[in-house]
Structures are given as structure tokens and as C-alpha cells.
Design an enzyme around this catalytic site. Sequence first.
Site, PDB file in Angstrom:
ATOM      1  N   GLU A  24      49.296  30.828  45.063  1.00  0.00           N
ATOM      2  CA  GLU A  24      48.304  31.746  44.586  1.00  0.00           C
ATOM      3  C   GLU A  24      47.054  31.686  45.404  1.00  0.00           C
ATOM      4  O   GLU A  24      46.229  30.639  45.393  1.00  0.00           O
ATOM      5  CB  GLU A  24      48.053  31.921  43.211  1.00  0.00           C
ATOM      6  CG  GLU A  24      46.852  33.025  43.089  1.00  0.00           C
ATOM      7  CD  GLU A  24      46.356  32.768  41.339  1.00  0.00           C
ATOM      8  OE1 GLU A  24      45.879  33.874  41.095  1.00  0.00           O
ATOM      9  OE2 GLU A  24      46.591  31.643  40.988  1.00  0.00           O
TER      10      GLU A  24
ATOM     11  N   ASP B 160      47.546  37.988  42.796  1.00  0.00           N
ATOM     12  CA  ASP B 160      46.479  38.154  41.794  1.00  0.00           C
ATOM     13  C   ASP B 160      45.591  39.317  42.411  1.00  0.00           C
ATOM     14  O   ASP B 160      44.808  38.985  43.589  1.00  0.00           O
ATOM     15  CB  ASP B 160      45.545  36.726  41.535  1.00  0.00           C
ATOM     16  CG  ASP B 160      44.669  36.718  40.588  1.00  0.00           C
ATOM     17  OD1 ASP B 160      43.895  37.899  40.398  1.00  0.00           O
ATOM     18  OD2 ASP B 160      44.788  36.016  39.603  1.00  0.00           O
TER      19      ASP B 160
ATOM     20  N   GLN C 162      49.090  39.181  38.958  1.00  0.00           N
ATOM     21  CA  GLN C 162      48.279  39.045  37.774  1.00  0.00           C
ATOM     22  C   GLN C 162      47.293  40.266  38.168  1.00  0.00           C
ATOM     23  O   GLN C 162      47.017  40.654  39.495  1.00  0.00           O
ATOM     24  CB  GLN C 162      47.408  37.531  37.904  1.00  0.00           C
ATOM     25  CG  GLN C 162      48.502  36.345  37.452  1.00  0.00           C
ATOM     26  CD  GLN C 162      47.963  35.196  37.333  1.00  0.00           C
ATOM     27  OE1 GLN C 162      47.271  34.977  38.443  1.00  0.00           O
ATOM     28  NE2 GLN C 162      48.312  34.443  36.422  1.00  0.00           N
TER      29      GLN C 162
ATOM     30  N   GLU D  91      45.379  38.376  33.247  1.00  0.00           N
ATOM     31  CA  GLU D  91      44.220  37.021  33.351  1.00  0.00           C
ATOM     32  C   GLU D  91      42.898  37.529  33.503  1.00  0.00           C
ATOM     33  O   GLU D  91      42.289  37.387  34.801  1.00  0.00           O
ATOM     34  CB  GLU D  91      44.887  36.225  34.725  1.00  0.00           C
ATOM     35  CG  GLU D  91      44.389  34.884  34.448  1.00  0.00           C
ATOM     36  CD  GLU D  91      44.584  34.029  35.991  1.00  0.00           C
ATOM     37  OE1 GLU D  91      44.664  32.642  35.947  1.00  0.00           O
ATOM     38  OE2 GLU D  91      44.639  34.786  36.958  1.00  0.00           O
TER      39      GLU D  91
END
Length: 266
Positions: free
Chosen positions: A143, A178, A204, A240
Site C-alpha cells: 500500500e 487506499d 480502503q 479506514e
Amino acid sequence: MPRLAANLTMLFNEVPFLDRFAAAARAGFTGVEFLFPYDHPPEDVAEAAKTAGVQVVLFNMPPGDWAAGERGLACLADRETDFVESVERALIYAQALDCPTLHLMAGIPPAGLPRATALDLYAERLAHAAHRAADHGRTLVIEPLNDRDMPGYLLRTTGEAAEIIARVGAPNLGLQFDLYHAQIMEGDLTTRLRRLAPVIRHVQIAGVPDRHEPDGGECDPHYLLRVLDDIGYAGWVGCEYRPKAGTLAGLGWAKPYLAERHPGGA
């Protein structure tokens, strides 16, 4: 229809960690993720998930000494033994929790280390971790993190991540996309999602710029979730973010995607 997973490191902080599984289930989540489970025995975490009836879909491999500023061991040359042990420890938890996907943090290279050298070591250790994860039937993801929240972090953009994934060439290695970090560092999320769809294994979401609920920022979460449907993404979307005024109070945006709650159920 997107499948939302509650990030139990950030959501449901109103109760202790092992109680958050049941709290997430009561709110309608069927999947959960978190950063690190290692403060609790794997059997205790597994029991909390099983009792709540939720699936653990992702967690991070041990990052090293977090209190000392370590954010992953994969680019630290003097931590080879610790890195290998961290992979094995994560796999013990993954088996106990029946978790399909593990995130390996890249780390913050020491000052003065050439970036190319850090990337070489990172790729080498990713190959090792991916091989061990494959032995256990697990997927490994990486990530990129924005340099505002994580100054000095080695992996910064989705483009860099795609290059590393191609370089390592492991079939079970993919991208943790993300949307919060990518919007801060790169923007153009729709195009990037479409371009990187073949390597995306986990997603995310959070609001930008404050990392609160996704509907309170500069990106429309419902539009982005439709884009994920359009590109055929069938995985989980981890929530998140830091609730602005309590977890339940901020879940209005997510209700269309959550399971119906049953009185008296988990």
C-alpha cells in the site's frame, strides 16, 4: 454491490478491541480489518470474530518497533532476522483467523540510504514474503502511503507500487489501493482504478483531507464505489477512517451497503 469491512483499529473505538467485532456485526458489517492483532493471542481474536459472525479480511504484518518510529522492516538492511520472523508470526495469525490477505508495510529507509538500494531490498523481501504467503494460501498486498501522514515512507504512489509488483512477479502479490492516500498523492482516482484494476486486491476508503467519514470530504464515496463495480472489483472495501463524532453516528453514508441488523443477533 461493494462489501464494506470495518477497520477495527479506527472504528468502534468506544469499546475494547475484542469487543469491536460484535459491535461491527451489530452495525451491519460482515467483514472486518485492522492494523495489528499482535497484542492478543490469535485464538482470542479468532474467537471474537467467530462469535460475532464476521470475516477477518485483512491485517498488517508486524511493522517492527512502532514506538521507535519503524513503519515496516522490508527496507531495513539490519533487520533481516526480524523481518523473516515477522512474516512467520503474521502467517500464524492468518491461519488462526482464516484471513486471506496480509499487508506488508514497506518501511521508512534510514537517512542517507540511496532510494534505489532501498527499493532493491524491498523487492527482495517482498519476494520472500509472497513466497511464504503462497505456501499458506494467502495473498500479499502493498500500500502506498501519503507523505503528509507518513513522511519518508518508501512506497508513495500507486504507480510505484505497480512497478514493484511487476518487478517481483509473484502471482499472489497485489495492490492495496487506499483511496485516501491516492487522492492526496495523485488524484485522478477513476482513471487510476481502471488502469490498475488487474492488480488491485484490496481497497480502503476515507474522507479527504481530514480522514473522517468518506462522505464528508472532497471525493464522492458512492461514485467511487460504483467505479469499483464497473471495473469488476469483487473484493472488500475497508472503512479506514476516524469517525468525526462516534462510529455509529457517522455510518449514515454506509447504510445502503451494510447487512440488515437483526434484533438480538450478533
